[in-house]
Structures are given as C-alpha cells and as structure tokens.
Design a protein around this motif. Structure first.
Motif, PDB file in Angstrom:
ATOM      1  N   ASN A   1      10.470   6.964  23.769  1.00 14.78           N
ATOM      2  CA  ASN A   1       9.321   5.832  24.126  1.00 14.78           C
ATOM      3  C   ASN A   1      10.106   4.348  23.872  1.00 14.78           C
ATOM      4  N   ASN A   2      10.882   4.224  22.852  1.00 19.74           N
ATOM      5  CA  ASN A   2      11.609   2.880  22.543  1.00 19.74           C
ATOM      6  C   ASN A   2      12.534   2.615  23.775  1.00 19.74           C
TER       7      ASN A   2
ATOM      8  N   GLU B   1       9.985  14.625  16.506  1.00 20.24           N
ATOM      9  CA  GLU B   1       9.309  13.372  16.349  1.00 20.24           C
ATOM     10  C   GLU B   1      10.194  12.238  16.480  1.00 20.24           C
ATOM     11  N   GLN B   2      11.598  12.372  15.958  1.00 23.55           N
ATOM     12  CA  GLN B   2      12.607  11.256  16.137  1.00 23.55           C
ATOM     13  C   GLN B   2      12.903  11.126  17.893  1.00 23.55           C
TER      14      GLN B   2
ATOM     15  N   GLN C   1      10.242   9.356  19.598  1.00 23.61           N
ATOM     16  CA  GLN C   1      10.421   8.124  19.190  1.00 23.61           C
ATOM     17  C   GLN C   1      11.334   7.153  20.124  1.00 23.61           C
TER      18      GLN C   1
END
Length: 269
Positions: free
Chosen positions: A13-14, A6-7, A10
């Motif tokens: 995406n960032n 999940e990290q 993220q």
C-alpha cells in the motif's frame, strides 16, 4: 501470487501510494522480486509497460524503452521493495505450515542440484527452465530431460530466453545485454563430457618450389689445356701456332704436343 503478511500488505500500500500505482501492480512486482531473491525481477505487468527486467544497482528495462518517466517509476518501486526485503528483512510472505513443503520457488526446487541451494531467480520459457544462483555464480538450465550447470563468470543474470530462430539458441540477459548461453563454461551436464570441438586439420601445403634457375649462358668453347684461349680467326690461329712453336723450342711442350695442337688449330680455319 501468495497472500502477504500484515507487514507485506502495508509495504504494498505504501509503495503504491508513493508512486501512484495500483496495489495489484505493486503486488505482482513484489512477487517477481521474491522469485529473484529480492535483488532482481523479471516481470510482465501491463500497468508498468508490459515485459521488463530489473536488477538491484544495475539495470532497469521496460517495454516502452524511451519512456524514461516509466523507467524511473519502475526503478523506484523495485528499489523500495528490494530494500524492505533485503535491508529491513521484512517478512512479507507468511511462513509455510509445519507439515507443508512450502517451496518458495513454486515447486521448482526439485530439478536443479541440491548443493546449489536457493536461486536468486528462476523461470521458464517453452521447454526450458532456469535457476540463477548469484552467490555461487551458477546458472542451472533444464531442457525437460537433462540439467546443465554453467559458470556465470561476472554476469548478473536477469532472465533467460529461447530464441525461436537461428537454431533455437538459448540466451540470457545480464548487465552486458543479451549473451549466448554457449559462451559460458559448462560445469556439469551432458555437454560437459563432450570433447572440445576440434578445429579442422589444416590442409597440407606443399613446400615452396625454388624458382627455376635462369639458363646458364652458353660458354665459349675453350681448350683447357691450351695456355691461351681458342680463337676462330686465321690471324689468331697463326699467332697461336707461332707461340706454340716458341714453347716447343724452349722445351715447355713436346714435339708431339706441338703437332697435335697445330693440327687442331689448323682445323678451325
């Protein structure tokens, strides 16, 4: 390319939003960085200019070498991903199942010497495989049959390639550019036991011959026992006989000596 945590998702995406790049391109770059231990990447991503290399704090190379905007974007993406992996120690890849080998190097960890540990980066081209270990300054190369380990000295290696011409030599890329693998000291492998190349024995050079001495001038014939030099003129001959007579009269020479010299001098007339 594996599935991210999940990290990891993220992070991808960032970074993609920050640099206006697709998540697929950032994911491929993250995968390349993980193979490089988080400090370097060797990639081929169409959206980012095709083939290229990146090294943390040192080098950014893109296919379109004069596209400085693209170069800056690649450097920014790699720096952000590298910082998350190394500085933040972000877990971007799920850990392997307990009963799985979970080789993070894609099944390549069984060909280099085990004491080298986990490489910073690894890859292959044609029959060659390579693994770079930055901490110990070692580079392992496999030609499909044998494994050789080299001392990388102060090079920070970003990739290895086999040249298809000029004897099919192997080169690698570092902060100094392209370098021939043969310039590195070999630590172990088949080539380590070969005798050092011997320089051809110098051809024996004959010692320099002294220059011939100039011909000696022809010495004038002299009578070494005569008190004066010989002469060929009649006046000189008679003068010499006169002087010899005085020497005889004074007892300096005998009558026999006088007669012999007189006969010799008269013979010159």
């Amino acid at each position: 390319m594996g599935r991210w945590t999940e990290q990891g998702e993220q992070l991808v995406n960032n970074v993609a939003n920050r640099y206006g790049t697709s998540t697929d391109a950032v994911s491929m770059m993250l995968d390349s960085l993980l193979r490089g231990g988080g400090t370097m990447a060797q990639f081929n991503i169409n959206e980012l200019g095709g083939g290229g290399q990146w090294m943390r704090g040192g080098m950014t190379m893109v296919g379109d070498m004069f596209n400085y905007s693209l170069k800056s974007r690649v450097d920014g993406i790699c720096n952000d991903l590298s910082s998350a992996i190394i500085e933040q120690q972000m877990q971007v890849v799920p850990p392997p199942p307990p009963n799985s080998s979970g080789n993070a190097q894609g099944g390549w960890g069984n060909w280099w010497p085990s004491d080298l540990g986990i490489p910073n980066t690894s890859g292959s081209q044609n029959q060659y495989r390579y693994a770079y270990f930055g901490g110990s300054h070692r580079l392992a190369i496999s030609d499909g049959q044998n494994v050789s380990v080299y001392d990388t000295l102060d090079h920070q290696i970003g990739g290895v390639s086999q040249q298809q011409s000029g004897g099919a030599s192997v080169t690698f890329t570092s902060q100094y550019g392209n370098v021939d693998l043969r310039t590195l000291p070999i630590i172990s492998g088949p080539a380590a036991n070969r005798p050092a190349a011997q320089s051809p024995a110098p051809t024996a050079t004959p010692p320099p011959q002294p220059a011939p001495a100039p011909p000696a001038p022809i010495a004038q014939q002299t009578n070494q026992s005569s008190p004066v030099g010989a002469t060929s003129s009649s006046d000189d001959v008679f003068n010499m006989i006169e002087r010899l007579a005085k020497l005889r009269d004074s007892g300096a020479i005998s009558d026999d000596d006088f007669s012999a010299k007189k006969t010799e001098l008269l013979g010159r007339l």
